[in-house]
Write an enzyme that holds these catalytic residues in place. Structure first.
Site, PDB file in Angstrom:
ATOM      1  N   HIS A 234      45.665 -71.886  54.364  1.00  0.00           N
ATOM      2  CA  HIS A 234      45.395 -71.098  55.567  1.00  0.00           C
ATOM      3  C   HIS A 234      44.357 -71.807  56.426  1.00  0.00           C
ATOM      4  CE1 HIS A 234      47.619 -67.363  54.887  1.00  0.00           C
ATOM      5  NE2 HIS A 234      47.283 -67.433  53.616  1.00  0.00           N
TER       6      HIS A 234
ATOM      7  N   SER B  70      44.502 -68.589  49.360  1.00  0.00           N
ATOM      8  CA  SER B  70      44.418 -67.265  48.739  1.00  0.00           C
ATOM      9  C   SER B  70      45.835 -66.876  48.321  1.00  0.00           C
ATOM     10  CB  SER B  70      43.843 -66.249  49.728  1.00  0.00           C
ATOM     11  OG  SER B  70      43.813 -64.956  49.162  1.00  0.00           O
TER      12      SER B  70
ATOM     13  N   ARG C 258      36.322 -56.721  50.315  1.00  0.00           N
ATOM     14  CA  ARG C 258      37.275 -55.605  50.366  1.00  0.00           C
ATOM     15  C   ARG C 258      37.781 -55.269  48.977  1.00  0.00           C
ATOM     16  NH1 ARG C 258      42.728 -57.668  52.273  1.00  0.00           N
ATOM     17  NH2 ARG C 258      42.679 -58.284  50.066  1.00  0.00           N
TER      18      ARG C 258
ATOM     19  N   CYS D 109      51.539 -70.612  54.214  1.00  0.00           N
ATOM     20  CA  CYS D 109      51.329 -69.944  52.923  1.00  0.00           C
ATOM     21  C   CYS D 109      52.635 -69.347  52.383  1.00  0.00           C
ATOM     22  CB  CYS D 109      50.221 -68.907  53.028  1.00  0.00           C
ATOM     23  SG  CYS D 109      49.548 -68.427  51.411  1.00  0.00           S
TER      24      CYS D 109
ATOM     25  N   LYS E  77      44.626 -66.050  40.321  1.00  0.00           N
ATOM     26  CA  LYS E  77      44.709 -66.252  41.760  1.00  0.00           C
ATOM     27  C   LYS E  77      43.947 -67.503  42.195  1.00  0.00           C
ATOM     28  CE  LYS E  77      43.803 -63.812  46.113  1.00  0.00           C
ATOM     29  NZ  LYS E  77      43.277 -62.565  46.716  1.00  0.00           N
TER      30      LYS E  77
ATOM     31  N   GLU F  45      44.204 -71.813  59.459  1.00  0.00           N
ATOM     32  CA  GLU F  45      43.910 -70.983  60.631  1.00  0.00           C
ATOM     33  C   GLU F  45      42.817 -69.957  60.359  1.00  0.00           C
ATOM     34  OE1 GLU F  45      46.544 -68.285  58.300  1.00  0.00           O
ATOM     35  OE2 GLU F  45      46.351 -70.441  58.612  1.00  0.00           O
TER      36      GLU F  45
END
Length: 302
Positions: free
Chosen positions: A235, A192, A249, A142, A163, A237
């Site tokens: 990502h 992200s 969040r 990333c 985003k 992972e």
């Protein structure tokens, strides 16, 4: 795969509950075999979560791997206890005289900033420069991939209108490249981020090979033709619930955020999201460890 970590690393207990073979220091000392030494420069704020994600991703090869976690000395985050960093992490100064078979550079939540404005940029460039001669192959994730493309090849990033957030489909190219062994024609990867890399500059760089991309998202996996640099702009992972936790969040904090795309069934955030990228993730990390690290690293560094 036996992964060697410190005996009391919290992530070790999580891995063992998932039936992943973790080798502690005591047992590793009895193994008459040279392990692969892989350093992980963890730039993520929630370092313990990233430790679990990366150890899980590296767990699908029979090779013996010894992990060294690195953190920056020029910037100390506030989201990981200092006691954890002191016990389980080194800095570049501690390891700069060593040789490593592999290096992983994670993402970081600083992508809206110009690279040179990042507090630890000078330290990171010193590590990337050192990696050219002291590391067999480096795996960038990333923002770490964006930083590596900029530092090594002068490729610029730009701010997106909104985003990129969700799970996206990518198509593979150059299937004979070892990094893609075991991949389907298309795969999914979580993203992200607020920025993207310049497509024209990537296409014009003769030293780079684009292994996976999409019309919607652009490049996802890029590799240098000598195999020493691997760049993954997503990502793979991530855990099943990583995007879910990020979304909820930000909602709780009142930060404007859209529902992650192609993630929740029927776009219902109360439904447990499907995990659609684990197979590609396992193949990617196993291929990197085997074909770009193990097959190319010397038994003894001179």
């Amino acid at each position: 795969m036996p992964i060697k970590v410190k005996n009391n690393l919290p992530a070790k207990k999580i891995m063992e509950k998932e039936n992943i073979f973790m080798m502690d220091e005591s047992r590793a000392m009895t193994q008459d075999i040279r392990p692969l030494n892989i350093a992980v420069l963890n730039l993520m704020p929630l370092k313990e979560d990233t430790e679990v994600q990366l150890l899980r991703s590296l767990s699908n090869t029979p090779l013996h791997i010894c992990i060294t976690f690195l953190t920056t000395a020029s910037y100390i985050g506030k989201n990981t206890p200092e006691s954890h960093l002191n016990e389980f992490y080194c800095t570049f100064q501690d390891v700069k005289e060593r040789k490593f078979d592999g290096l992983i550079i994670t993402g970081a939540p600083v992508e809206k900033m110009e690279f040179e404005q990042v507090q630890y940029w000078d330290e990171l460039t010193a590590i990337m420069d050192w990696s050219k001669t002291n590391v067999t192959s480096t795996f960038h994730i990333c923002w770490g991939a964006q930083a590596g493309l900029y530092y090594h090849y002068g490729i610029h990033k730009y701010l997106l209108d909104k985003k990129v957030f969700g799970v996206y489909e990518f198509r593979v190219h150059h299937r004979k490249e070892p990094l893609l062994r075991g991949f389907d024609d298309v795969f999914y990867a979580p993203h992200s981020r607020y920025t993207a890399m310049c497509h024209d500059e990537i296409a014009a760089c003769e030293d780079l090979l684009v292994l996976a991309d999409s019309e919607e998202m652009g490049e996802c996996i890029i590799v240098s033709k000598d195999g020493k640099q691997v760049f993954v702009l997503g990502h793979l992972e991530y855990d099943r619930l990583t995007l879910d936790a990020e979304y909820k969040r930000d909602l709780k904090k009142g930060i404007p955020i859209e529902l992650p795309v192609h993630y929740y069934e029927n776009d219902d955030a109360d439904i447990r999201p499907l995990l659609r990228w684990r197979g590609a993730s396992n193949a990617l990390y196993s291929n990197w460890v085997n074909y770009y690290v193990y097959q190319n690293t010397p038994y003894e560094w001179s």
